[in-house]
Design an enzyme around this catalytic site. Structure first.
Site, PDB file in Angstrom:
ATOM      1  N   ASP A  45       0.920  -1.265  -0.001  1.00  0.00           N
ATOM      2  CA  ASP A  45       0.000  -0.109  -0.011  1.00  0.00           C
ATOM      3  C   ASP A  45       0.885   1.126   0.149  1.00  0.00           C
ATOM      4  O   ASP A  45       1.595   1.439   1.002  1.00  0.00           O
ATOM      5  CB  ASP A  45      -0.868   0.047   1.108  1.00  0.00           C
ATOM      6  CG  ASP A  45      -2.009   1.078   1.379  1.00  0.00           C
ATOM      7  OD1 ASP A  45      -2.914   1.094   0.578  1.00  0.00           O
ATOM      8  OD2 ASP A  45      -1.480   2.216   1.731  1.00  0.00           O
ATOM      9  N   TYR A  50       3.363   9.597  -0.346  1.00  0.00           N
ATOM     10  CA  TYR A  50       4.374   8.872   0.203  1.00  0.00           C
ATOM     11  C   TYR A  50       5.853   9.028  -0.337  1.00  0.00           C
ATOM     12  O   TYR A  50       6.729   9.199   0.380  1.00  0.00           O
ATOM     13  CB  TYR A  50       4.290   7.665   0.397  1.00  0.00           C
ATOM     14  CG  TYR A  50       2.772   7.260   1.171  1.00  0.00           C
ATOM     15  CD1 TYR A  50       1.989   8.152   1.880  1.00  0.00           C
ATOM     16  CD2 TYR A  50       2.410   5.952   1.107  1.00  0.00           C
ATOM     17  CE1 TYR A  50       0.902   7.826   2.213  1.00  0.00           C
ATOM     18  CE2 TYR A  50       1.179   5.662   1.869  1.00  0.00           C
ATOM     19  CZ  TYR A  50       0.471   6.691   2.243  1.00  0.00           C
ATOM     20  OH  TYR A  50      -0.775   6.281   2.936  1.00  0.00           O
ATOM     21  N   LYS A  75      -2.637   5.911  -4.407  1.00  0.00           N
ATOM     22  CA  LYS A  75      -3.662   6.827  -4.113  1.00  0.00           C
ATOM     23  C   LYS A  75      -3.161   8.142  -4.847  1.00  0.00           C
ATOM     24  O   LYS A  75      -2.164   8.666  -4.819  1.00  0.00           O
ATOM     25  CB  LYS A  75      -3.952   7.044  -2.656  1.00  0.00           C
ATOM     26  CG  LYS A  75      -3.823   5.647  -1.984  1.00  0.00           C
ATOM     27  CD  LYS A  75      -3.811   6.100  -0.436  1.00  0.00           C
ATOM     28  CE  LYS A  75      -3.847   4.745   0.477  1.00  0.00           C
ATOM     29  NZ  LYS A  75      -2.194   4.579   0.895  1.00  0.00           N
ATOM     30  N   HIS A 108      -7.256   9.750  -2.286  1.00  0.00           N
ATOM     31  CA  HIS A 108      -6.522   9.669  -0.841  1.00  0.00           C
ATOM     32  C   HIS A 108      -7.528  10.207   0.220  1.00  0.00           C
ATOM     33  O   HIS A 108      -7.634   9.790   1.282  1.00  0.00           O
ATOM     34  CB  HIS A 108      -5.258  10.571  -0.944  1.00  0.00           C
ATOM     35  CG  HIS A 108      -4.298   9.732   0.048  1.00  0.00           C
ATOM     36  ND1 HIS A 108      -2.836   9.791  -0.267  1.00  0.00           N
ATOM     37  CD2 HIS A 108      -4.464   9.419   1.306  1.00  0.00           C
ATOM     38  CE1 HIS A 108      -2.434   9.171   0.871  1.00  0.00           C
ATOM     39  NE2 HIS A 108      -3.292   9.117   1.921  1.00  0.00           N
TER      40      HIS A 108
END
Ligand code: NAD
Length: 275
Positions: A45, A50, A75, A108
Protein backbone atom coordinates in the site's frame (compact mmCIF):
# COMPACT_ATOMS: atom_id res chain seq x y z
CA UNK A 1 1.67 -19.11 5.64
CA UNK A 2 -1.22 -18.32 3.31
CA UNK A 3 -2.79 -14.88 3.57
CA UNK A 4 -6.56 -15.08 2.98
CA UNK A 5 -7.98 -13.27 -0.04
CA UNK A 6 -10.96 -10.93 0.19
CA UNK A 7 -13.19 -10.63 -2.85
CA UNK A 8 -14.03 -7.08 -3.91
CA UNK A 9 -17.29 -5.97 -5.54
CA UNK A 10 -15.84 -6.23 -9.08
CA UNK A 11 -14.67 -9.85 -8.62
CA UNK A 12 -10.98 -9.13 -7.96
CA UNK A 13 -9.36 -10.64 -4.85
CA UNK A 14 -7.09 -8.63 -2.54
CA UNK A 15 -4.74 -10.23 0.04
CA UNK A 16 -6.22 -9.34 3.45
CA UNK A 17 -2.79 -8.54 4.91
CA UNK A 18 -0.42 -6.16 3.15
CA UNK A 19 2.55 -3.92 3.84
CA UNK A 20 2.12 -0.14 4.25
CA UNK A 21 4.93 2.23 3.31
CA UNK A 22 3.75 5.59 4.71
CA UNK A 23 6.67 7.44 6.31
CA UNK A 24 9.25 4.95 5.10
CA UNK A 25 12.07 7.12 3.81
CA UNK A 26 12.69 6.56 0.08
CA UNK A 27 16.27 5.52 0.93
CA UNK A 28 14.94 2.69 3.14
CA UNK A 29 12.00 1.66 0.96
CA UNK A 30 13.67 -0.82 -1.41
CA UNK A 31 15.07 -2.76 1.52
CA UNK A 32 11.83 -2.67 3.56
CA UNK A 33 9.64 -3.74 0.63
CA UNK A 34 12.15 -6.43 -0.36
CA UNK A 35 12.06 -7.80 3.20
CA UNK A 36 8.26 -7.77 3.12
CA UNK A 37 8.16 -9.63 -0.20
CA UNK A 38 10.71 -12.20 1.04
CA UNK A 39 8.57 -12.67 4.17
CA UNK A 40 5.55 -13.49 2.03
CA UNK A 41 3.60 -10.22 1.77
CA UNK A 42 2.08 -9.87 -1.70
CA UNK A 43 0.17 -6.60 -1.17
CA UNK A 44 1.85 -3.19 -0.93
CA UNK A 45 0.00 0.00 0.00
CA UNK A 46 1.68 3.20 -1.21
CA UNK A 47 0.53 6.66 -2.38
CA UNK A 48 1.76 9.56 -4.49
CA UNK A 49 1.88 11.53 -1.22
CA UNK A 50 4.41 9.11 0.34
CA UNK A 51 7.13 9.97 -2.20
CA UNK A 52 8.39 6.38 -2.43
CA UNK A 53 6.50 4.90 -5.40
CA UNK A 54 9.68 4.63 -7.50
CA UNK A 55 11.39 2.63 -4.74
CA UNK A 56 8.34 0.37 -4.33
CA UNK A 57 8.57 -0.31 -8.08
CA UNK A 58 12.29 -1.00 -7.79
CA UNK A 59 11.75 -3.59 -5.03
CA UNK A 60 8.96 -5.23 -7.04
CA UNK A 61 11.17 -5.43 -10.14
CA UNK A 62 14.05 -6.92 -8.12
CA UNK A 63 11.81 -9.58 -6.57
CA UNK A 64 11.10 -11.75 -9.64
CA UNK A 65 7.61 -12.38 -8.24
CA UNK A 66 5.18 -12.64 -11.19
CA UNK A 67 3.15 -9.44 -11.46
CA UNK A 68 -0.16 -11.30 -11.26
CA UNK A 69 0.77 -12.58 -7.79
CA UNK A 70 1.16 -9.04 -6.44
CA UNK A 71 -1.39 -6.47 -5.35
CA UNK A 72 -0.19 -2.86 -5.60
CA UNK A 73 -2.33 0.01 -4.31
CA UNK A 74 -1.58 3.68 -4.86
CA UNK A 75 -3.59 6.84 -4.22
CA UNK A 76 -4.41 10.04 -6.08
CA UNK A 77 -2.74 12.93 -4.29
CA UNK A 78 -4.74 15.84 -2.89
CA UNK A 79 -3.15 18.18 -5.44
CA UNK A 80 -4.54 16.08 -8.30
CA UNK A 81 -8.30 16.23 -7.80
CA UNK A 82 -10.30 16.61 -11.02
CA UNK A 83 -11.29 14.35 -13.92
CA UNK A 84 -8.14 14.83 -16.02
CA UNK A 85 -5.64 15.34 -13.20
CA UNK A 86 -6.64 12.12 -11.44
CA UNK A 87 -5.89 10.17 -14.64
CA UNK A 88 -2.60 11.88 -15.43
CA UNK A 89 -1.53 11.41 -11.80
CA UNK A 90 -2.03 7.67 -12.21
CA UNK A 91 -0.01 7.72 -15.45
CA UNK A 92 2.79 9.39 -13.52
CA UNK A 93 2.60 6.83 -10.69
CA UNK A 94 2.73 3.96 -13.18
CA UNK A 95 5.75 5.49 -14.84
CA UNK A 96 7.51 5.93 -11.49
CA UNK A 97 6.78 2.34 -10.47
CA UNK A 98 7.62 0.91 -13.89
CA UNK A 99 4.22 -0.80 -14.07
CA UNK A 100 1.52 -0.86 -16.74
CA UNK A 101 -1.29 -1.10 -14.18
CA UNK A 102 -1.92 -0.99 -10.45
CA UNK A 103 -4.40 -3.25 -8.68
CA UNK A 104 -6.19 -0.54 -6.74
CA UNK A 105 -6.28 3.23 -7.20
CA UNK A 106 -7.83 5.34 -4.44
CA UNK A 107 -8.83 8.95 -3.92
CA UNK A 108 -6.64 9.69 -0.89
CA UNK A 109 -8.90 12.29 0.83
CA UNK A 110 -12.33 13.69 -0.11
CA UNK A 111 -11.28 17.36 0.46
CA UNK A 112 -14.90 18.54 0.87
CA UNK A 113 -13.88 22.23 0.69
CA UNK A 114 -12.62 21.71 -2.87
CA UNK A 115 -15.76 19.75 -3.74
CA UNK A 116 -14.09 17.95 -6.64
CA UNK A 117 -14.27 14.38 -5.38
CA UNK A 118 -17.21 13.38 -7.62
CA UNK A 119 -15.35 14.61 -10.74
CA UNK A 120 -12.19 12.92 -9.46
CA UNK A 121 -14.12 9.68 -9.02
CA UNK A 122 -15.30 9.89 -12.66
CA UNK A 123 -11.61 10.17 -13.58
CA UNK A 124 -10.92 6.97 -11.63
CA UNK A 125 -13.82 5.25 -13.43
CA UNK A 126 -12.18 6.19 -16.75
CA UNK A 127 -8.77 4.90 -15.60
CA UNK A 128 -10.48 1.63 -14.65
CA UNK A 129 -12.18 1.36 -18.06
CA UNK A 130 -8.79 2.02 -19.68
CA UNK A 131 -7.26 -0.93 -17.80
CA UNK A 132 -4.79 1.15 -15.79
CA UNK A 133 -6.11 -0.24 -12.51
CA UNK A 134 -7.91 -3.48 -11.65
CA UNK A 135 -10.16 -1.83 -9.06
CA UNK A 136 -10.97 1.66 -7.78
CA UNK A 137 -11.83 2.91 -4.33
CA UNK A 138 -11.63 5.81 -1.91
CA UNK A 139 -9.97 6.70 1.35
CA UNK A 140 -11.14 8.78 4.29
CA UNK A 141 -14.66 9.11 2.89
CA UNK A 142 -17.51 9.70 5.34
CA UNK A 143 -20.98 8.24 4.65
CA UNK A 144 -22.24 11.52 3.18
CA UNK A 145 -19.31 11.59 0.70
CA UNK A 146 -20.02 7.99 -0.29
CA UNK A 147 -23.73 8.85 -0.69
CA UNK A 148 -22.82 11.31 -3.44
CA UNK A 149 -20.68 8.79 -5.34
CA UNK A 150 -23.50 6.25 -5.13
CA UNK A 151 -26.14 8.67 -6.39
CA UNK A 152 -24.12 10.69 -8.94
CA UNK A 153 -21.83 8.08 -10.55
CA UNK A 154 -21.97 4.54 -11.96
CA UNK A 155 -19.45 2.70 -9.77
CA UNK A 156 -19.63 1.70 -6.12
CA UNK A 157 -16.12 2.02 -4.60
CA UNK A 158 -14.50 -1.37 -4.04
CA UNK A 159 -12.97 -0.20 -0.74
CA UNK A 160 -12.89 2.73 1.65
CA UNK A 161 -9.54 3.00 3.44
CA UNK A 162 -10.11 4.67 6.81
CA UNK A 163 -8.39 5.20 10.15
CA UNK A 164 -9.40 2.12 12.16
CA UNK A 165 -7.88 0.51 15.26
CA UNK A 166 -9.24 -0.56 18.66
CA UNK A 167 -9.40 3.07 19.87
CA UNK A 168 -11.26 4.21 16.70
CA UNK A 169 -13.45 1.38 15.46
CA UNK A 170 -15.70 3.18 12.97
CA UNK A 171 -18.82 1.10 13.60
CA UNK A 172 -21.01 3.48 11.57
CA UNK A 173 -18.83 3.40 8.46
CA UNK A 174 -18.30 -0.36 8.72
CA UNK A 175 -22.01 -1.00 8.68
CA UNK A 176 -22.47 1.47 5.79
CA UNK A 177 -19.78 -0.43 3.87
CA UNK A 178 -21.48 -3.74 4.59
CA UNK A 179 -24.82 -2.48 3.31
CA UNK A 180 -23.27 -1.28 0.04
CA UNK A 181 -20.71 -4.00 -0.75
CA UNK A 182 -17.68 -1.80 0.04
CA UNK A 183 -14.72 -3.47 1.76
CA UNK A 184 -13.12 -1.79 4.78
CA UNK A 185 -9.39 -1.12 4.72
CA UNK A 186 -7.96 -0.10 8.11
CA UNK A 187 -5.15 2.46 8.17
CA UNK A 188 -2.93 2.88 11.23
CA UNK A 189 -4.22 -0.59 12.21
CA UNK A 190 -1.94 -0.83 15.27
CA UNK A 191 -2.46 2.80 16.23
CA UNK A 192 0.94 3.83 14.85
CA UNK A 193 2.59 1.69 17.51
CA UNK A 194 1.89 4.33 20.16
CA UNK A 195 -0.16 4.10 23.43
CA UNK A 196 -2.61 1.48 22.12
CA UNK A 197 -0.10 -1.38 22.21
CA UNK A 198 0.54 -0.80 25.95
CA UNK A 199 -3.11 -1.51 26.89
CA UNK A 200 -3.36 -4.13 29.68
CA UNK A 201 -6.27 -5.87 27.90
CA UNK A 202 -3.96 -6.58 24.95
CA UNK A 203 -1.09 -7.73 27.17
CA UNK A 204 -3.32 -10.34 28.78
CA UNK A 205 -4.62 -11.71 25.47
CA UNK A 206 -1.11 -11.62 23.98
CA UNK A 207 0.28 -13.62 26.87
CA UNK A 208 -2.44 -16.25 26.55
CA UNK A 209 -1.45 -16.88 22.91
CA UNK A 210 2.30 -16.35 23.17
CA UNK A 211 1.96 -13.42 20.74
CA UNK A 212 2.71 -9.67 20.85
CA UNK A 213 0.11 -6.93 21.36
CA UNK A 214 0.64 -5.87 17.72
CA UNK A 215 -0.09 -9.41 16.51
CA UNK A 216 -3.24 -9.58 18.66
CA UNK A 217 -4.55 -6.30 17.22
CA UNK A 218 -3.79 -7.38 13.64
CA UNK A 219 -5.52 -10.71 14.29
CA UNK A 220 -8.59 -8.82 15.62
CA UNK A 221 -8.74 -6.84 12.35
CA UNK A 222 -8.53 -10.01 10.28
CA UNK A 223 -11.26 -11.75 12.31
CA UNK A 224 -13.67 -8.80 11.98
CA UNK A 225 -13.09 -8.71 8.21
CA UNK A 226 -10.81 -5.69 7.75
CA UNK A 227 -8.02 -5.45 5.19
CA UNK A 228 -4.80 -4.29 6.92
CA UNK A 229 -1.26 -3.21 5.95
CA UNK A 230 0.84 -2.40 9.02
CA UNK A 231 3.98 -0.38 8.40
CA UNK A 232 7.44 -1.07 9.74
CA UNK A 233 10.93 -0.40 8.48
CA UNK A 234 12.39 -3.00 10.88
CA UNK A 235 12.89 -6.51 9.48
CA UNK A 236 11.96 -8.30 12.73
CA UNK A 237 8.69 -6.38 13.00
CA UNK A 238 7.88 -6.83 9.32
CA UNK A 239 8.10 -10.59 9.98
CA UNK A 240 6.26 -10.38 13.32
CA UNK A 241 3.33 -8.56 11.71
CA UNK A 242 3.00 -11.37 9.15
CA UNK A 243 2.75 -14.14 11.79
CA UNK A 244 -0.96 -13.75 12.53
CA UNK A 245 -2.50 -16.73 10.80
CA UNK A 246 -1.40 -19.45 13.23
CA UNK A 247 -3.69 -18.51 16.13
CA UNK A 248 -7.28 -17.43 16.69
CA UNK A 249 -8.91 -15.07 19.17
CA UNK A 250 -11.93 -16.40 21.04
CA UNK A 251 -15.28 -14.60 20.80
CA UNK A 252 -14.66 -13.23 24.31
CA UNK A 253 -11.24 -11.91 23.34
CA UNK A 254 -12.72 -10.20 20.26
CA UNK A 255 -15.39 -8.67 22.52
CA UNK A 256 -12.74 -7.42 24.95
CA UNK A 257 -11.00 -5.59 22.11
CA UNK A 258 -14.36 -4.33 20.78
CA UNK A 259 -14.77 -2.79 24.24
CA UNK A 260 -11.62 -0.65 23.85
CA UNK A 261 -13.37 1.92 21.60
CA UNK A 262 -12.63 5.56 22.49
CA UNK A 263 -13.57 7.32 19.22
CA UNK A 264 -10.02 8.68 19.33
CA UNK A 265 -8.49 9.77 16.02
CA UNK A 266 -4.73 9.86 15.43
CA UNK A 267 -5.11 11.55 12.04
CA UNK A 268 -7.18 14.41 10.61
CA UNK A 269 -10.97 14.57 10.55
CA UNK A 270 -11.89 14.03 6.86
CA UNK A 271 -14.70 16.59 7.08
CA UNK A 272 -12.22 19.28 8.07
CA UNK A 273 -9.15 18.31 6.07
CA UNK A 274 -8.79 20.24 2.81
CA UNK A 275 -5.10 20.43 1.96
P1 NAD B 1 0.58 1.51 11.85
O1 NAD B 1 -0.60 1.38 12.75
O2 NAD B 1 0.82 0.49 10.82
O3 NAD B 1 1.85 1.67 12.80
C1 NAD B 1 3.16 1.69 12.30
C2 NAD B 1 4.14 1.97 13.43
O4 NAD B 1 3.96 1.06 14.49
C3 NAD B 1 5.59 1.81 12.98
O5 NAD B 1 6.11 3.03 12.52
C4 NAD B 1 6.29 1.34 14.23
O6 NAD B 1 6.66 2.46 15.03
C5 NAD B 1 5.21 0.58 14.98
N1 NAD B 1 5.24 -0.87 14.80
C6 NAD B 1 5.15 -1.58 13.63
N2 NAD B 1 5.14 -2.90 13.89
C7 NAD B 1 5.23 -3.03 15.23
C8 NAD B 1 5.26 -4.15 16.09
N3 NAD B 1 5.20 -5.39 15.62
N4 NAD B 1 5.35 -3.92 17.42
C9 NAD B 1 5.41 -2.67 17.91
N5 NAD B 1 5.36 -1.57 17.15
C10 NAD B 1 5.28 -1.75 15.82
O7 NAD B 1 0.48 2.99 11.22
P2 NAD B 1 0.57 3.64 9.78
O8 NAD B 1 1.89 3.49 9.15
O9 NAD B 1 0.05 5.03 9.96
O10 NAD B 1 -0.53 2.85 8.93
C11 NAD B 1 -0.22 1.71 8.13
C12 NAD B 1 -0.41 2.03 6.66
O11 NAD B 1 -1.71 2.57 6.41
C13 NAD B 1 0.53 3.13 6.14
O12 NAD B 1 1.84 2.68 5.94
C14 NAD B 1 -0.18 3.50 4.87
O13 NAD B 1 0.06 2.53 3.86
C15 NAD B 1 -1.65 3.48 5.32
N6 NAD B 1 -2.13 4.81 5.75
C16 NAD B 1 -3.09 5.42 4.98
C17 NAD B 1 -3.58 6.64 5.33
C18 NAD B 1 -4.65 7.28 4.48
O14 NAD B 1 -4.97 8.47 4.68
N7 NAD B 1 -5.20 6.57 3.53
C19 NAD B 1 -3.12 7.31 6.48
C20 NAD B 1 -2.15 6.68 7.26
C21 NAD B 1 -1.68 5.43 6.89
Amino acid sequence: MDVPGIELNNGTTIPQLGFGVFQIDPSDTVEAVSTALETGYRHIDTAQMYGNEAEVGEAVAKSDIPRDQLWITTKCNNSNHGYDDAQSALDESLQKMGLDHVDLYLIHWPLPGKDLYVETWKGLEKAYQDGKTRAIGVSNFQPHHLDRLLSETDTVPAVNQIELHPHMQQAGLRSYHERHGIRTEAWSPIGQGRGLLDAPELAEIAQAHGKSAAQVVLRWHVQIGNIVFPKSATAARIRENFEIFDFELSDDEVKTIDGMEKAERLGPDPDRFDR
